[in-house]
Design an enzyme around this catalytic site. Structure first.
Site, PDB file in Angstrom:
ATOM      1  N   ASP A 154      69.404  25.049  52.916  1.00  9.74           N
ATOM      2  CA  ASP A 154      68.781  24.009  53.735  1.00  9.74           C
ATOM      3  C   ASP A 154      67.369  23.720  53.284  1.00  9.74           C
ATOM      4  O   ASP A 154      66.970  22.557  53.114  1.00  9.74           O
ATOM      5  CB  ASP A 154      68.766  24.444  55.201  1.00  9.74           C
ATOM      6  CG  ASP A 154      70.132  24.335  55.857  1.00  9.74           C
ATOM      7  OD1 ASP A 154      71.059  23.819  55.216  1.00  9.74           O
ATOM      8  OD2 ASP A 154      70.262  24.768  57.016  1.00  9.74           O
ATOM      9  N   GLU A 202      72.560  30.215  53.597  1.00 10.87           N
ATOM     10  CA  GLU A 202      72.491  28.980  54.365  1.00 10.87           C
ATOM     11  C   GLU A 202      71.056  28.505  54.540  1.00 10.87           C
ATOM     12  O   GLU A 202      70.737  27.329  54.354  1.00 10.87           O
ATOM     13  CB  GLU A 202      73.145  29.213  55.733  1.00 10.87           C
ATOM     14  CG  GLU A 202      72.973  28.095  56.724  1.00 10.87           C
ATOM     15  CD  GLU A 202      73.958  26.972  56.506  1.00 10.87           C
ATOM     16  OE1 GLU A 202      73.850  25.962  57.222  1.00 10.87           O
ATOM     17  OE2 GLU A 202      74.820  27.103  55.620  1.00 10.87           O
ATOM     18  N   SER A 204      77.385  22.062  55.012  1.00  9.07           N
ATOM     19  CA  SER A 204      76.029  22.515  55.280  1.00  9.07           C
ATOM     20  C   SER A 204      75.094  22.174  54.130  1.00  9.07           C
ATOM     21  O   SER A 204      73.872  22.298  54.270  1.00  9.07           O
ATOM     22  CB  SER A 204      76.010  24.026  55.544  1.00  9.07           C
ATOM     23  OG  SER A 204      76.613  24.331  56.768  1.00  9.07           O
TER      24      SER A 204
END
Length: 596
Positions: A302, A298, A512
Site C-alpha cells: 500500500d 500488505e 489490494s
C-alpha cells in the site's frame, strides 16, 4: 486538515421472553445472527471478562446528510464540490435529544456514570467499559467463548441481543455482540510470487494504450512507472503538495509499514522520492514496528505504491491496534474487541483512507449499515475512499460445484455468491483487478465482483448496471441479488507488483494492489483540482458513473469464477468483474478541471 484521498441476519420466529430491565421496561429482541460454520461455540464466557461496548444511536437526520452528500458529489449539481464542514456533518448525524435522554436514563439505571462516558463529537456514539456479567444483564443475552476451527481465532460473542423495547427506535447497534470476525485482514489480502524475480520474464511487444508508450516489461512486472504509463499520467507533475492535498493508507493487525523497505523501493523505482517519509498516526494505540521481520507485505504494498505514485504529496499511515486472537483463560481472560470501529471514529476527524474487507455475510447488517453510513459522512466532507473488491471472484475462486464453500449462513445451506464488505457499501469506490497489457481481468485469482445482499442499487448505477443485467439474462440466476449495489465500480492492475519486503525485491498481487493504485490516481486528480483553485473530489461514484464514464479503459476479456460457477464475464460497458474499467488520467484530468 483532512487528507484528500484514501486509500446474514436471520430473523427467526422465536418467542423471546421480555425480561424486566431497570426502570420497569421489558427487553425486546433487537438482532440475531448466525455465524459462519467455522465458528464453534465452546462454553459460557467468564463473567468477569472485560468488554468495551460501543453503542450507536440512531441518526434521525441521516436522510438529510445523504441528500447533502449527493448534492456535493453530483457533477450536474450547482453545489458540486461544496463539501460540508465537520461541524455541519456532526449536526446532521446527531441523535434526537429524546433518544439521547432515553439511552442515558437506561445506562444510569445500570449503574453507569453517563457524564463520564466517552462519546463522539456528535453524540451518536458512546463507549462503556463493562464486564460480560453486566453486558448480559443489559442486553438480556449470554456471551460465549467461540473458536474458529479454520483460523484458530477465539472470540467472546453472542448470537442475539436485546434492549428495552422503548429504546429500539433510538439504538442502531451495540458492539461487540454478533460480529464474528477475529479482526481485520483475516482473508488473504495479497498473493506472493516468491518463485519469480522481478523483471526476469521474457519481453514481448505491447501496443501503446495511452499517449505514452508502455514499456514491454510491464507485462511481467508492474512498477510505478508502468502504472503512470499505462494510465496516461507520465507527464503530470504534482503541484499541490504544499496546498493541502494528502494521501493516506491504513494498516491493522501486525501489518507494519517498513521505512527501510520503502527507501529501497524508492531507490530502485522512484529515485526522486528517496529520503521522503510518511507521518504515522496511531489509532487506539497502534504501533508501526520497524523490526525487519515484522514488515507487512500488505502494508508495504500500500505504502510503496500509493506514496510512490503520488510523490511528493504528503503521506500518512494510520496504524490501528489490532485485537489478536486471544487464548482464553477462564481466570485471566483478555480483551478481544473488534478494532474496526476505532478506525471509523478517527477517520471522521481527518481525511484519507484505505481499509480491507471480509465476506459481507460475516458482517451483521446493523454493523455494516452503521459503518457504511460513517463513510457517507466522510464523502460529504470531501474524502474519497477506495476499497479492494476482493480476490475470490464471486466468492471462493472455486468453479467446482462439488467443492465450493460459498454457503449462505442463514441456515438454508444454499449456494450463494459472496460479495465483500466494505466494497459493497454504495458510499465508497470499490476497485477490481486487471493484469497484462493490453489489460484483461486478473487471472491468477478472481477479481472480486457481484452484487450486495445488504445495500440496494443506487440510482447513479442504473445506467451502467441495468444493461449488464439484461445481457446476463438467466445466468447465475438465484445466486445473487440483481436489485442490489454492483461491485466493483472500477479496476486497476492487480498482479505482478514489484515491492520490497524485508530488504528483498519480490512480486505480489491482489486487488489490494489495485486499490492503492486507483487511490494514487485520484490523489493526482485532487492535486490538479486544488492547483486550479477547486476543492477535492470527495465521493467519486456519481461522477464516474456519469461525466467521467468515458474516461475509463473498458475491459472486455476475462471472468471471475467461484462458488461452483464461472462467475461473471467481462463485456462492453460496466461488468461485475472489472466495473467501468481502468482510469485514463489524461482524460479524467480534463473532466475534473471542467475542460472536457
Amino acid at each position: 486538515m483532512l487528507p484528500k484521498c484514501f486509500l446474514a441476519i436471520v430473523l427467526v420466529a422465536v418467542s423471546v421472553q421480555g425480561s424486566p430491565a431497570a426502570g420497569g421496561h421489558k427487553h425486546a429482541l433487537k438482532e440475531t445472527f448466525t455465524p459462519a460454520k467455522e465458528w464453534v461455540k465452546r462454553r459460557p464466557a467468564p463473567p468477569d471478562h472485560d468488554l468495551t461496548l460501543r453503542i450507536s444511536l440512531k441518526q434521525p437526520n441521516f436522510n438529510k446528510l445523504e441528500e447533502h452528500l449527493y448534492a456535493v458529489s453530483d457533477p450536474e449539481s450547482p453545489r458540486y464540490g461544496q463539501h460540508l464542514s465537520k461541524e455541519q456533518v456532526q449536526e446532521l448525524v446527531a441523535p434526537s435529544s429524546h433518544g439521547l435522554s432515553a439511552v442515558n436514563d437506561w445506562l444510569a439505571s445500570m449503574g453507569f456514570d453517563v457524564n463520564g462516558l466517552v462519546r463522539s463529537p456528535s453524540m451518536d456514539w458512546l463507549k462503556i467499559e463493562t464486564t460480560v456479567k453486566l453486558a448480559e444483564e443489559m442486553l438480556n443475552t449470554t456471551y460465549h467463548v467461540w473458536d474458529n476451527i479454520k483460523t484458530g481465532d477465539t472470540l467472546v460473542r453472542t448470537t442475539s441481543w436485546s434492549v428495552p423495547e422503548h429504546l429500539h427506535e433510538h439504538i442502531d447497534l451495540v458492539h461487540p455482540t454478533t460480529m464474528f470476525r477475529g479482526g481485520l485482514q483475516r482473508k488473504a489480502a495479497t498473493f506472493r510470487k516468491l518463485d519469480t524475480a522481478p523483471g526476469k520474464a521474457a519481453v514481448m511487444s505491447i501496443p501503446a494504450t495511452s499517449p505514452s508508450a508502455v514499456d514491454p516489461s510491464c507485462n511481467t512486472t508492474i512498477t510505478p512507472t508502468c502504472l503512470l504509463e499505462l494510465y496516461n499520467a507520465t507527464q503530470y507533475k504534482v503541484q499541490s503538495a504544499l496546498k493541502g492535498n494528502k494521501i493516506a493508507i491504513s494498516s491493522y493487525l501486525g501489518q507494519f509499514t517498513n521505512i527501510k523497505d520503502l527507501q529501497l523501493f524508492y531507490e530502485a523505482l522512484r529515485p526522486e522520492a528517496v529520503g521522503s517519509n510518511f507521518t504515522v498516526v496511531s489509532v487506539n494505540g497502534g504501533q508501526n514496528s520497524q523490526v525487519p521481520s515484522q514488515a507487512g507485505d500488505e502494508a508495504n504494498l500500500d505504502a510503496q505504491y500509493a506514496f510512490g505514485l503520488t510523490f511528493p504529496t504528503p503521506a500518512t499511515v494510520f496504524t490501528t491496534a489490532g485485537s489478536p486472537p486471544f487464548i482464553p483463560d477462564d481466570n485471566t481472560p483478555t480483551n478481544s474487541n473488534e478494532p474496526y470501529l476505532n478506525v471509523c471514529f478517527l477517520f471522521l476527524k481527518p481525511r484519507s483512507i484505505d481499509m480491507q474487507r471480509d465476506d459481507e455475510q460475516t458482517v451483521p447488517p446493523s454493523f455494516a449499515q452503521t459503518v457504511c453510513n460513517s463513510f457517507a459522512q466522510l464523502g460529504a466532507r470531501g474524502v474519497t475512499l477506495t476499497f479492494s473488491s476482493g480476490d475470490g471472484g464471486v466468492g471462493d475462486n472455486d468453479p467446482d460445484p462439488s467443492t465450493t464453500t460459498c454457503i449462505a449462513n442463514d441456515g438454508t445451506n444454499r449456494t450463494t455468491f459472496l460479495p465483500e464488505f466494505p466494497a459493497s457499501c454504495p458510499f465508497v469506490t470499490s476497485v477490481g483487478g486487471t493484469v497484462n497489457v493490453p489489460e484483461v481481468a486478473v487471472t491468477r485469482f478472481g477479481s472480486g465482483g457481484g452484487f450486495s445482499n445488504y445495500f440496494a442499487r443506487p440510482a447513479y448505477q442504473d445506467g451502467a448496471v441495468l444493461p449488464f443485467l439484461q445481457s446476463v439474462g438467466s445466468t447465475n440466476q438465484g445466486l445473487f441479488n440483481a436489485a442490489a449495489y454492483g461491485i466493483p465500480d472500477v479496476s486497476a492492475q492487480g498482479d505482478n507488483f514489484e515491492i520490497f519486503l524485508q530488504g528483498q525485491a519480490m512480486l505480489i498481487g491482489g486487488t489490494s494492489a489495485a486499490s492503492p493504485t486507483f487511490a494514487g490516481i485520484v490523489a493526482l486528480l485532487n492535486d490538479a483540482r486544488i492547483a486550479a483553485g477547486k476543492p477535492s473530489l470527495g465521493f467519486l461514484n456519481p461522477l464516474i458513473y456519469s461525466k467521467a464514464r468515458k474516461a475509463f479503459n473498458d475491459i472486455t476479456v476475462g471472468s471471475n469464477p467461484g462458488c461452483g460457477t464461472q462467475g461473471f464475464s467481462c463485456r462492453a460497458g460496466w461488468d461485475a468483474v472489472t466495473g467501468l474499467g481502468t482510469p485514463n488520467f489524461g482524460l479524467l484530468e480534463q473532466i475534473v478541471l471542467g475542460n472536457y
